[in-house]
Design a protein around this motif. Structure first.
Motif, PDB file in Angstrom:
ATOM      1  N   THR A   1       0.917  -0.963   0.077  1.00 14.66           N
ATOM      2  CA  THR A   1      -0.168  -0.073   0.049  1.00 14.66           C
ATOM      3  C   THR A   1       0.859   1.101   0.009  1.00 14.66           C
ATOM      4  N   VAL A   2       0.470   2.221  -1.034  1.00 11.37           N
ATOM      5  CA  VAL A   2       1.466   3.334  -1.155  1.00 11.37           C
ATOM      6  C   VAL A   2       0.673   4.553  -1.136  1.00 11.37           C
ATOM      7  N   ALA A   3       1.141   5.492  -0.119  1.00 11.69           N
ATOM      8  CA  ALA A   3       0.120   7.026  -0.242  1.00 11.69           C
ATOM      9  C   ALA A   3       1.281   7.915  -0.628  1.00 11.69           C
ATOM     10  N   VAL A   4       0.636   8.780  -1.442  1.00  3.20           N
ATOM     11  CA  VAL A   4       1.605   9.863  -1.987  1.00  3.20           C
ATOM     12  C   VAL A   4       1.017  11.338  -1.721  1.00  3.20           C
ATOM     13  N   VAL A   5       1.564  12.101  -0.910  1.00  5.87           N
ATOM     14  CA  VAL A   5       1.300  13.564  -0.798  1.00  5.87           C
ATOM     15  C   VAL A   5       2.149  14.480  -1.166  1.00  5.87           C
ATOM     16  N   GLU A   6       1.533  15.566  -1.457  1.00  2.47           N
ATOM     17  CA  GLU A   6       2.252  16.793  -1.872  1.00  2.47           C
ATOM     18  C   GLU A   6       3.437  17.306  -0.879  1.00  2.47           C
ATOM     19  N   MET A   7       4.332  17.598  -1.301  1.00  2.00           N
ATOM     20  CA  MET A   7       5.557  17.991  -0.468  1.00  2.00           C
ATOM     21  C   MET A   7       5.103  19.124   0.630  1.00  2.00           C
ATOM     22  N   ASP A   8       4.493  19.941   0.188  1.00  4.21           N
ATOM     23  CA  ASP A   8       4.106  21.186   0.964  1.00  4.21           C
ATOM     24  C   ASP A   8       2.588  21.106   1.388  1.00  4.21           C
ATOM     25  N   GLY A   9       2.517  20.710   2.866  1.00  3.21           N
ATOM     26  CA  GLY A   9       1.374  20.920   3.345  1.00  3.21           C
ATOM     27  C   GLY A   9       0.776  22.159   3.849  1.00  3.21           C
ATOM     28  N   ASP A  10      -0.360  22.588   3.726  1.00  5.68           N
ATOM     29  CA  ASP A  10      -0.753  23.955   4.155  1.00  5.68           C
ATOM     30  C   ASP A  10      -1.079  23.950   5.941  1.00  5.68           C
ATOM     31  N   ALA A  11      -0.179  24.589   6.782  1.00  4.91           N
ATOM     32  CA  ALA A  11      -0.417  24.431   8.016  1.00  4.91           C
ATOM     33  C   ALA A  11      -1.359  25.690   8.591  1.00  4.91           C
ATOM     34  N   SER A  12      -1.686  26.650   7.843  1.00  4.52           N
ATOM     35  CA  SER A  12      -2.672  27.553   8.181  1.00  4.52           C
ATOM     36  C   SER A  12      -4.069  26.938   7.732  1.00  4.52           C
TER      37      SER A  12
ATOM     38  N   PRO B   1      -3.337  14.499  -0.758  1.00  5.03           N
ATOM     39  CA  PRO B   1      -3.061  13.290  -1.511  1.00  5.03           C
ATOM     40  C   PRO B   1      -2.998  13.567  -2.941  1.00  5.03           C
ATOM     41  N   VAL B   2      -1.970  12.686  -3.514  1.00  7.43           N
ATOM     42  CA  VAL B   2      -1.669  12.979  -5.010  1.00  7.43           C
ATOM     43  C   VAL B   2      -2.511  11.731  -5.577  1.00  7.43           C
ATOM     44  N   LEU B   3      -3.640  12.248  -6.458  1.00  4.73           N
ATOM     45  CA  LEU B   3      -4.393  11.144  -6.848  1.00  4.73           C
ATOM     46  C   LEU B   3      -4.251  10.835  -8.422  1.00  4.73           C
ATOM     47  N   ASP B   4      -3.302  11.579  -9.026  1.00  2.00           N
ATOM     48  CA  ASP B   4      -3.188  11.216 -10.463  1.00  2.00           C
ATOM     49  C   ASP B   4      -1.777  10.637 -10.740  1.00  2.00           C
ATOM     50  N   ALA B   5      -1.092  10.071  -9.901  1.00  3.74           N
ATOM     51  CA  ALA B   5       0.427   9.620 -10.083  1.00  3.74           C
ATOM     52  C   ALA B   5       0.367   8.263 -10.554  1.00  3.74           C
ATOM     53  N   THR B   6       1.467   7.832 -11.068  1.00  2.00           N
ATOM     54  CA  THR B   6       1.897   6.722 -11.738  1.00  2.00           C
ATOM     55  C   THR B   6       2.852   6.200 -10.521  1.00  2.00           C
TER      56      THR B   6
END
Length: 173
Positions: free
Chosen positions: A48-59, A70-75
């Motif tokens: 199982t793999v989860a891919v998220v964008e590098m920069d989260g939004d703390a605000s 989450p990145v939903l369109d990756a290979t």
């Protein structure tokens, strides 16, 4: 929105398997990888793999915690190579098609031999490419101990016979 605020840590902690990579920076992404079964053995393994964008939004969160997008369109490609036999290589594409949660990429691979395996995960998406690796040990297939099974059946049979004989003895007495 609450699900995204707690993702991946809160959601993924509930049954993702054994963590192999946790919050690892890979190019423009952060990567999480789990495998099952918890003790890898020769045979089918689930990743199982989860891919998220590098920069989260703390605000964006009231608690000040970073929101992971989450990145939903990756290979997502997974390559396994036996350390003792580099020619022994397995390739798989993790997809969201059959995933328990739609944010995950999942794949199954049939691991044919025991030993140390090197895994390499490559993520290709609209923001670029990233990759990371890890090693894990695979044990031989589980063997059924027929002596234990036979002994258990005989023990149950003896207990059943003893119970019936006691029941007959109490009726006769």
């Amino acid at each position: 929105m609450l699900l995204i605020a707690n993702w991946p840590g809160g959601v993924l902690a509930h049954g993702g398997g054994t963590p192999r990579l946790t919050d690892v920076a890979v190019g423009p992404y952060r990567l999480f990888v789990w495998s099952q079964p918890d003790t890898p053995r020769v045979g089918e393994m689930h990743f199982t793999v989860a891919v998220v964008e590098m920069d989260g939004d703390a605000s964006a969160s009231n608690s000040g915690a970073r929101l992971d997008t989450p990145v939903l369109d990756a290979t997502v490609q997974l390559k396994l190579r036996a350390a003792a036999n580099p020619e022994q290589m397995l390739l798989g594409t993790a997809t969201r098609d059959q995933a328990l949660f739609p944010q995950y990429y999942e794949t199954d691979l049939e691991v044919p031999m025991a030993g140390t395996w090197q895994a390499h995960v490559t993520v290709t998406g609209s923001k670029g490419v990233g990759d990371a690796g890890f090693e894990f040990a695979v044990l031989p297939p589980r063997q059924i101990n027929w002596m234990m099974v036979t002994g258990g059946i005989l023990l149950i049979l003896l207990i059943t016979i003893a119970g019936r004989l006691r029941g007959k003895a109490s009726i006769a007495g």
